[in-house]
Design an enzyme around this catalytic site. Structure first.
Site, PDB file in Angstrom:
ATOM      1  N   SER A  18      30.248 -34.307 -72.841  1.00  0.00           N
ATOM      2  CA  SER A  18      31.482 -34.084 -72.543  1.00  0.00           C
ATOM      3  C   SER A  18      32.186 -34.657 -71.228  1.00  0.00           C
ATOM      4  O   SER A  18      32.982 -35.468 -71.511  1.00  0.00           O
ATOM      5  CB  SER A  18      31.762 -32.345 -72.487  1.00  0.00           C
ATOM      6  OG  SER A  18      31.202 -31.915 -71.508  1.00  0.00           O
ATOM      7  N   ARG A  38      19.249 -36.365 -61.383  1.00  0.00           N
ATOM      8  CA  ARG A  38      18.222 -35.749 -60.717  1.00  0.00           C
ATOM      9  C   ARG A  38      17.147 -36.690 -60.727  1.00  0.00           C
ATOM     10  O   ARG A  38      16.987 -37.525 -61.701  1.00  0.00           O
ATOM     11  CB  ARG A  38      17.882 -34.596 -61.729  1.00  0.00           C
ATOM     12  CG  ARG A  38      16.906 -33.683 -60.867  1.00  0.00           C
ATOM     13  CD  ARG A  38      16.567 -32.533 -62.025  1.00  0.00           C
ATOM     14  NE  ARG A  38      17.371 -32.057 -62.799  1.00  0.00           N
ATOM     15  CZ  ARG A  38      17.260 -30.897 -63.025  1.00  0.00           C
ATOM     16  NH1 ARG A  38      16.769 -29.852 -62.207  1.00  0.00           N
ATOM     17  NH2 ARG A  38      18.133 -30.321 -63.729  1.00  0.00           N
ATOM     18  N   THR A  74      19.794 -32.678 -55.156  1.00  0.00           N
ATOM     19  CA  THR A  74      20.664 -32.106 -54.295  1.00  0.00           C
ATOM     20  C   THR A  74      20.570 -30.562 -54.061  1.00  0.00           C
ATOM     21  O   THR A  74      21.304 -29.983 -53.374  1.00  0.00           O
ATOM     22  CB  THR A  74      22.063 -31.993 -55.255  1.00  0.00           C
ATOM     23  OG1 THR A  74      21.567 -31.189 -56.484  1.00  0.00           O
ATOM     24  CG2 THR A  74      22.661 -33.383 -55.891  1.00  0.00           C
ATOM     25  N   LYS A  75      19.037 -30.326 -54.117  1.00  0.00           N
ATOM     26  CA  LYS A  75      18.695 -28.908 -53.591  1.00  0.00           C
ATOM     27  C   LYS A  75      17.918 -29.337 -52.285  1.00  0.00           C
ATOM     28  O   LYS A  75      17.260 -28.470 -51.812  1.00  0.00           O
ATOM     29  CB  LYS A  75      18.051 -28.411 -54.819  1.00  0.00           C
ATOM     30  CG  LYS A  75      18.898 -27.877 -56.155  1.00  0.00           C
ATOM     31  CD  LYS A  75      18.136 -26.864 -56.766  1.00  0.00           C
ATOM     32  CE  LYS A  75      19.156 -26.400 -57.778  1.00  0.00           C
ATOM     33  NZ  LYS A  75      18.928 -25.747 -59.002  1.00  0.00           N
ATOM     34  N   ASN A  96      30.167 -31.325 -65.082  1.00  0.00           N
ATOM     35  CA  ASN A  96      30.081 -30.324 -66.276  1.00  0.00           C
ATOM     36  C   ASN A  96      28.721 -29.440 -66.472  1.00  0.00           C
ATOM     37  O   ASN A  96      28.129 -29.214 -67.467  1.00  0.00           O
ATOM     38  CB  ASN A  96      30.373 -30.957 -67.681  1.00  0.00           C
ATOM     39  CG  ASN A  96      29.282 -31.788 -68.185  1.00  0.00           C
ATOM     40  OD1 ASN A  96      28.836 -32.752 -67.456  1.00  0.00           O
ATOM     41  ND2 ASN A  96      28.875 -31.707 -69.245  1.00  0.00           N
ATOM     42  N   PHE A  97      28.407 -28.937 -65.052  1.00  0.00           N
ATOM     43  CA  PHE A  97      27.185 -28.111 -64.941  1.00  0.00           C
ATOM     44  C   PHE A  97      27.451 -26.625 -65.792  1.00  0.00           C
ATOM     45  O   PHE A  97      28.737 -26.292 -65.929  1.00  0.00           O
ATOM     46  CB  PHE A  97      26.801 -27.750 -63.665  1.00  0.00           C
ATOM     47  CG  PHE A  97      26.267 -29.021 -63.057  1.00  0.00           C
ATOM     48  CD1 PHE A  97      25.219 -29.813 -63.604  1.00  0.00           C
ATOM     49  CD2 PHE A  97      26.713 -29.366 -61.738  1.00  0.00           C
ATOM     50  CE1 PHE A  97      24.815 -30.841 -62.852  1.00  0.00           C
ATOM     51  CE2 PHE A  97      26.146 -30.476 -61.101  1.00  0.00           C
ATOM     52  CZ  PHE A  97      25.206 -31.212 -61.651  1.00  0.00           C
ATOM     53  N   LYS A 136      26.840 -20.658 -71.409  1.00  0.00           N
ATOM     54  CA  LYS A 136      26.756 -22.277 -71.611  1.00  0.00           C
ATOM     55  C   LYS A 136      27.248 -22.708 -72.793  1.00  0.00           C
ATOM     56  O   LYS A 136      27.179 -21.864 -73.823  1.00  0.00           O
ATOM     57  CB  LYS A 136      25.291 -22.366 -71.585  1.00  0.00           C
ATOM     58  CG  LYS A 136      24.641 -22.334 -69.999  1.00  0.00           C
ATOM     59  CD  LYS A 136      23.059 -22.676 -70.235  1.00  0.00           C
ATOM     60  CE  LYS A 136      22.661 -22.616 -68.640  1.00  0.00           C
ATOM     61  NZ  LYS A 136      21.254 -23.091 -68.490  1.00  0.00           N
ATOM     62  N   GLY A 247      51.586 -30.304 -93.181  1.00  0.00           N
ATOM     63  CA  GLY A 247      52.917 -30.847 -93.293  1.00  0.00           C
ATOM     64  C   GLY A 247      53.592 -30.894 -94.572  1.00  0.00           C
ATOM     65  O   GLY A 247      52.894 -30.227 -95.410  1.00  0.00           O
ATOM     66  N   GLY A 248      54.452 -31.749 -94.651  1.00  0.00           N
ATOM     67  CA  GLY A 248      55.052 -31.785 -96.113  1.00  0.00           C
ATOM     68  C   GLY A 248      54.643 -32.970 -97.068  1.00  0.00           C
ATOM     69  O   GLY A 248      55.394 -33.155 -97.903  1.00  0.00           O
ATOM     70  N   GLN A 249      53.561 -33.300 -96.477  1.00  0.00           N
ATOM     71  CA  GLN A 249      53.235 -34.510 -97.318  1.00  0.00           C
ATOM     72  C   GLN A 249      51.783 -34.318 -98.003  1.00  0.00           C
ATOM     73  O   GLN A 249      50.536 -34.571 -97.465  1.00  0.00           O
ATOM     74  CB  GLN A 249      52.852 -35.656 -96.517  1.00  0.00           C
ATOM     75  CG  GLN A 249      53.980 -36.019 -95.494  1.00  0.00           C
ATOM     76  CD  GLN A 249      55.169 -36.198 -96.296  1.00  0.00           C
ATOM     77  OE1 GLN A 249      55.372 -36.530 -97.568  1.00  0.00           O
ATOM     78  NE2 GLN A 249      56.646 -36.183 -95.244  1.00  0.00           N
TER      79      GLN A 249
HETATM   80  N1  COA Z   1      19.152 -32.491 -58.290  1.00  0.00           N
HETATM   81  C1  COA Z   1      18.651 -31.210 -58.250  1.00  0.00           C
HETATM   82  N2  COA Z   1      19.139 -30.120 -58.938  1.00  0.00           N
HETATM   83  C2  COA Z   1      20.230 -30.790 -60.132  1.00  0.00           C
HETATM   84  C3  COA Z   1      20.623 -31.888 -60.044  1.00  0.00           C
HETATM   85  C4  COA Z   1      19.986 -33.008 -59.105  1.00  0.00           C
HETATM   86  N3  COA Z   1      20.654 -34.155 -58.960  1.00  0.00           N
HETATM   87  N4  COA Z   1      21.519 -32.007 -60.908  1.00  0.00           N
HETATM   88  C5  COA Z   1      21.494 -30.706 -61.534  1.00  0.00           C
HETATM   89  N5  COA Z   1      20.712 -29.838 -61.072  1.00  0.00           N
HETATM   90  C6  COA Z   1      20.639 -28.503 -61.427  1.00  0.00           C
HETATM   91  C7  COA Z   1      21.849 -27.655 -61.427  1.00  0.00           C
HETATM   92  O1  COA Z   1      22.036 -27.509 -60.092  1.00  0.00           O
HETATM   93  C8  COA Z   1      21.192 -26.593 -62.150  1.00  0.00           C
HETATM   94  O2  COA Z   1      20.463 -25.777 -61.550  1.00  0.00           O
HETATM   95  P1  COA Z   1      20.874 -24.006 -60.996  1.00  0.00           P
HETATM   96  O3  COA Z   1      20.636 -23.477 -62.636  1.00  0.00           O
HETATM   97  O4  COA Z   1      19.606 -23.573 -60.400  1.00  0.00           O
HETATM   98  O5  COA Z   1      22.225 -23.812 -60.593  1.00  0.00           O
HETATM   99  C9  COA Z   1      20.337 -27.108 -63.292  1.00  0.00           C
HETATM  100  O6  COA Z   1      20.193 -28.471 -62.773  1.00  0.00           O
HETATM  101  C10 COA Z   1      20.843 -27.187 -64.772  1.00  0.00           C
HETATM  102  O7  COA Z   1      22.164 -27.290 -64.816  1.00  0.00           O
HETATM  103  P2  COA Z   1      22.802 -26.781 -65.904  1.00  0.00           P
HETATM  104  O8  COA Z   1      24.122 -27.223 -66.057  1.00  0.00           O
HETATM  105  O9  COA Z   1      22.695 -25.418 -66.250  1.00  0.00           O
HETATM  106  O10 COA Z   1      22.013 -27.479 -67.296  1.00  0.00           O
HETATM  107  P3  COA Z   1      21.547 -26.901 -68.645  1.00  0.00           P
HETATM  108  O11 COA Z   1      20.626 -27.953 -69.213  1.00  0.00           O
HETATM  109  O12 COA Z   1      20.700 -25.790 -68.443  1.00  0.00           O
HETATM  110  O13 COA Z   1      22.801 -26.625 -69.494  1.00  0.00           O
HETATM  111  C11 COA Z   1      24.771 -27.286 -70.747  1.00  0.00           C
HETATM  112  C12 COA Z   1      23.406 -27.747 -70.388  1.00  0.00           C
HETATM  113  C13 COA Z   1      25.512 -28.223 -71.212  1.00  0.00           C
HETATM  114  C14 COA Z   1      24.918 -26.026 -71.660  1.00  0.00           C
HETATM  115  C15 COA Z   1      25.670 -26.520 -69.314  1.00  0.00           C
HETATM  116  O14 COA Z   1      25.628 -27.587 -68.523  1.00  0.00           O
HETATM  117  C16 COA Z   1      27.136 -26.153 -69.640  1.00  0.00           C
HETATM  118  O15 COA Z   1      27.199 -24.973 -70.294  1.00  0.00           O
HETATM  119  N6  COA Z   1      27.953 -27.045 -69.238  1.00  0.00           N
HETATM  120  C17 COA Z   1      29.385 -26.830 -69.272  1.00  0.00           C
HETATM  121  C18 COA Z   1      29.726 -27.000 -70.638  1.00  0.00           C
HETATM  122  C19 COA Z   1      29.643 -28.250 -71.349  1.00  0.00           C
HETATM  123  O16 COA Z   1      30.010 -29.428 -70.619  1.00  0.00           O
HETATM  124  N7  COA Z   1      28.845 -28.383 -72.460  1.00  0.00           N
HETATM  125  C20 COA Z   1      28.936 -29.466 -73.250  1.00  0.00           C
HETATM  126  C21 COA Z   1      27.739 -30.374 -73.031  1.00  0.00           C
HETATM  127  S1  COA Z   1      27.920 -31.937 -73.948  1.00  0.00           S
END
Ligand code: COA
Length: 415
Positions: A18, A38, A74-75, A96-97, A136, A247-249
């Site tokens: 997304s 990451r 980033t951690k 989109n985390f 999620k 619609g109407g088609q």
């Molecule tokens: N360095 C260190 N940590 C990083 C990082 C980086 N560069 N980039 C990401 N991370 C960490 C995040 O901080 C997060 O840590 P936390 O859970 O301790 O807070 C972790 O990576 C995982 O991120 P997350 O987004 O939870 O990934 P996921 O794989 O578990 O979930 C989704 C994936 C798509 C389900 C989820 O991100 C989501 O629901 N996003 C919003 C909706 C969306 O866009 N969905 C469509 C996907 S196509």
């Protein structure tokens, strides 16, 4: 030639589909998109659905063109400092985390505002505020929660999800519009703002006509363009309408010559009212043009099944392309069911840049969908996706880090 978004810098914290579709569009319009991944792993899609071992997947390459890739942990405290420098330098942060992940990293809206009050923070989430805000979400969850699945498929079958990624790519499009709108508002307020595109909301926006139909159904108990009319029954909720057009088609998918062996030998046929007499002539049912049971659109509604069966007797004598050619001569709206194989080979799509062949250093040549939005003064050049961390040193140098500092950060595992 200049580009529409020249000078706009995007901190791209997106992954999977997304968010990346959104930032890819912005990159095609000329923004400098810096994808933060990451260290050591990168966007998970780099390794998903791989067709060549150890090479970035098509899933990744087709969603991340024209971007630069930097790897930052980033951690890690020093990694966080690098991210702060990026936030100060960029105009937009797109993420989109999962809900709360950015806050857990220490980058709350308040903290980002402190670092850069002009920053626009744009997010895709599965749901907006409410009972599901912490969930999620992936594509098909959004299609189900946004009303698409319950209204797709046939009446006698289960709900169906669409091949069109309306939850992911659709929400990416919505978010991109929100971002450029916020950038425009910033030109007179000087301030950044938050932009939220929830996937449920994006899907529902694309299913707007079905909420229209729900209210028509509530009022009248019947919808005459639906296949349930006149012989089936309507329940309380908008039913699945098969291949009926709204619609109407009235329209339907009809068999063409070769349908017995080719799963895509079909055409979508619309019985548009203004060309009804021409349809009657083409299919050899001239009498229907004047017969009061068929001559008007309301008279035809209870007879659509019989009408489409008669039209199909004609389409089955032609290939979908022959039918298309004949029908278009009479301005009868119709469309061949094109397979992905046919689309990939279609010369006109190659010519307009909607399908592009891209060269990649480890994968070689592959096809992608280019920018579907054409601007006359901001042409799109589709450039390959970056390798993981390909631009870390380049971007760090732009942020003012010396080679020695970069090397120390690398040793510390921050980048
Ligand atoms: N360095 C260190 N940590 C990083 C990082 C980086 N560069 N980039 C990401 N991370 C960490 C995040 O901080 C997060 O840590 P936390 O859970 O301790 O807070 C972790 O990576 C995982 O991120 P997350 O987004 O939870 O990934 P996921 O794989 O578990 O979930 C989704 C994936 C798509 C389900 C989820 O991100 C989501 O629901 N996003 C919003 C909706 C969306 O866009 N969905 C469509 C996907 S196509």
């Amino acid at each position: 030639m200049s580009k529409a978004l020249d000078g706009v810098r995007i901190l791209d914290f997106t992954h999977v589909q997304s968010g990346p579709t959104c930032t890819q569009l912005l990159a095609w319009f000329g923004a400098d998109v810096i994808k933060v991944e990451r260290a050591g792993a990168g966007d998970i899609t780099r390794e998903q659905l791989r067709d060549i071992p150890d090479v970035d997947s098509l899933y990744f390459t087709m969603l991340n063109h024209n971007k630069r890739s930097v790897t930052i942990d980033t951690k890690n405290p020093e990694g966080k400092q690098v991210l702060e420098a990026l936030i100060q330098k960029c105009d937009v942060l797109v993420e989109n985390f999962a809900p709360g992940a950015l806050d857990r990293m220490g980058f709350t809206w308040e903290r980002i505002q402190e670092l850069n009050p002009r920053m626009i923070v744009a997010s895709v989430k599965g749901f907006g505020p409410g009972p599901y805000e912490d969930c999620k979400v992936y594509e098909n969850v959004a299609q189900c929660a946004g009303g698409a699945a319950s209204t797709t498929g046939f009446d006698d079958g289960p709900p169906v999800v669409s091949g069109a990624q309306i939850g992911d790519s659709g929400t990416g499009l919505h978010l991109a519009l929100g971002i450029v709108t916020a950038l425009y508002q910033r030109t007179h307020t000087g301030r950044g703002q938050r932009v939220l595109a929830a996937m449920q909301d994006g899907v529902l926006n694309l299913c707007r006509v079905k909420l229209r139909d729900q209210q028509r159904l509530d009022r009248t108990g019947v919808m005459k363009e639906y296949p349930q009319y006149p012989n089936g029954t309507f329940d309380e909720a908008v039913p699945r309408a098969g291949n009926a057009s709204g619609g109407g088609q009235p329209g339907w998918i009809l068999k063409c010559k070769g349908w017995e062996t080719d799963p895509n030998a079909y055409i979508y046929f619309i019985t548009q009212a203004p060309v009804w007499a021409k349809i009657c002539n083409v299919i050899g049912k001239e009498e229907w043009a004047t017969d009061p049971d068929y001559a008007t659109a309301p008279a035809r509604l209870p007879r659509l099944k019989e009408i489409f069966a008669e039209i199909e007797r004609w389409t089955m004598t032609k290939t979908k392309f022959e039918a298309m050619q004949i029908l278009n001569k009479y301005d009868i709206p119709c469309g061949p069911i094109l397979s992905m194989k046919e689309i990939a080979a279609e010369p006109s799509l190659r010519k307009t840049g909607t399908i592009v062949e891209v060269d990649h250093p480890t994968r070689g040549k592959y096809l992608t969908v280019g920018n579907p939005i054409k601007l006359s003064d901001s042409p799109t050049e589709v450039k390959r996706s970056p390798l993981l961390g390909e631009h870390t040193d380049e971007v760090m140098a732009e942020l003012g880090y010396s080679p020695e500092q970069i090397s120390a950060l690398r040793t510390a595992g921050a980048i």
